[in-house]
Scaffold this active site. Sequence first.
Site, PDB file in Angstrom:
ATOM      1  N   CYS A  20       0.823  -1.213   0.000  1.00 40.99           N
ATOM      2  CA  CYS A  20       0.000   0.000   0.000  1.00 40.99           C
ATOM      3  C   CYS A  20       0.860   1.267   0.000  1.00 40.99           C
ATOM      4  O   CYS A  20       1.664   1.489   0.913  1.00 40.99           O
ATOM      5  CB  CYS A  20      -0.928  -0.020   1.212  1.00 40.99           C
ATOM      6  SG  CYS A  20      -1.715   1.564   1.573  1.00 40.99           S
ATOM      7  N   CYS A  65       0.278   3.534   2.977  1.00 39.70           N
ATOM      8  CA  CYS A  65       0.910   2.978   4.179  1.00 39.70           C
ATOM      9  C   CYS A  65       2.401   3.314   4.210  1.00 39.70           C
ATOM     10  O   CYS A  65       2.962   3.640   5.263  1.00 39.70           O
ATOM     11  CB  CYS A  65       0.715   1.464   4.224  1.00 39.70           C
ATOM     12  SG  CYS A  65      -1.007   0.926   4.235  1.00 39.70           S
ATOM     13  N   CYS A  96      -4.362  22.989   0.708  1.00 37.34           N
ATOM     14  CA  CYS A  96      -3.830  23.451  -0.580  1.00 37.34           C
ATOM     15  C   CYS A  96      -2.304  23.297  -0.649  1.00 37.34           C
ATOM     16  O   CYS A  96      -1.573  23.888   0.150  1.00 37.34           O
ATOM     17  CB  CYS A  96      -4.228  24.913  -0.800  1.00 37.34           C
ATOM     18  SG  CYS A  96      -3.349  25.732  -2.138  1.00 37.34           S
ATOM     19  N   CYS A 149      -0.435  26.559  -1.240  1.00 32.66           N
ATOM     20  CA  CYS A 149      -0.375  27.367  -0.010  1.00 32.66           C
ATOM     21  C   CYS A 149       0.753  26.888   0.895  1.00 32.66           C
ATOM     22  O   CYS A 149       1.467  27.685   1.503  1.00 32.66           O
ATOM     23  CB  CYS A 149      -1.708  27.300   0.741  1.00 32.66           C
ATOM     24  SG  CYS A 149      -3.130  27.893  -0.202  1.00 32.66           S
TER      25      CYS A 149
END
Length: 403
Positions: free
Chosen positions: A49, A52, A169, A172
């Site tokens: 994964c 993970c 964001c 940002c």
Amino acid sequence: MRFVSATFSALSLLSLALASKVVDLDSKNFENIIGGSKPALVEFFAPWCGHCKNLAPTYEQLADAFPSDKVVIAKTDADGVGKELGNRFGVTGFPTLKWFPAGSLEPQDYSGGRDLDSLASFVSRESGVKSNIKPPPPPAAVELDYSNFNDIALNDSKDVLVAFTAPWCGHCKNLKPAYESVARAFASEPSVVVAQMNADDEANRPIASQYGVQSFPTIKFFPKGGKEPVAYSSGRTEEQFIEFLNENCGTYRTAGGSLSAKAGKVLTLDKLASNFFTADLPSRSDIVAETKKSLAELGSSVSTSASYYLKAMERIMDKGESWLTKEQARIAGLLQSPALAPTKIDELKIKANILSSFAEKKVEEIADAASDIAGEKMEDVKAFISMMEAQGAKATDRIKEEL
């Protein structure tokens, strides 16, 4: 050589594994560790994964942040040795995080953020155990919300730069380091505010909508005097922000927050200072009188520091030209002190800038003299200048010794 490199890498990975404080669980040891006297956060993961794998370093930090004798931070391979545990607790995706209170095998799902601060805050809140994570320093940019926006951004006496942002964001987040540096650079400017607002917060959205914020980050400049805000469309480096603010606020900041060589200088007074230093004694009295008149005429259009032009003239009249060199050396020494307050540094920098105006014409005269002596021979000009610089350096060293 390849064998040595591979062996070293394997040993490094082994040492990291041995150093880990994350407890590995399987169906055999689960109830020996979970449900006892210590609460536990358990990650159900799968080795393949990607999410993970991204969480793994943060999860290691989380385990290091709490004492293992009070809180258990654990994980189990729910697609391998812990598959039975995954089925038992209804795990359908990876990673799944579940909180087991002390003395209980009935977990509650964790649905918060997967950054270290969010995870640590959750564990502390549920367990009552404090982490060893040091809180981040307070932001340099002023935090705005619906309750203080009008008081700060629309303050008639201040120029305000506002970044409308959203916590999720990526742009940002990339902006934040440079924007924080700009906020620190202007922290000593009483009439300039560098601010930011979480425009995605439900309570703040009406304000963001009022100013046409449709994407993040959106940056707007609110000039003093109640003028309409303007969109900031320049670059997003520290230098570009500072250049914009200097042009629009009449300031003279540089990257890092110091003042530029132009700070505190007034063109009219610069010319008088330059003329003063090369004038004879009777003429200097006339220039002092003219400086007083200019200061009165300029009035509030210049800062109070402009009066230092007059003070410097009076000191030179009283103590001789050597005062100028000594004062420049004294100020240069003080500016090297790490203990000075930012306002004191600004004051000294402005004084140094003003004092430099007195010698400007003298330097021009030296250059003219060099040209006259050497004629068209540039080598002689360079030699003359080098000689003058050497003499100046010796004089400065002598003054420093006297101080």
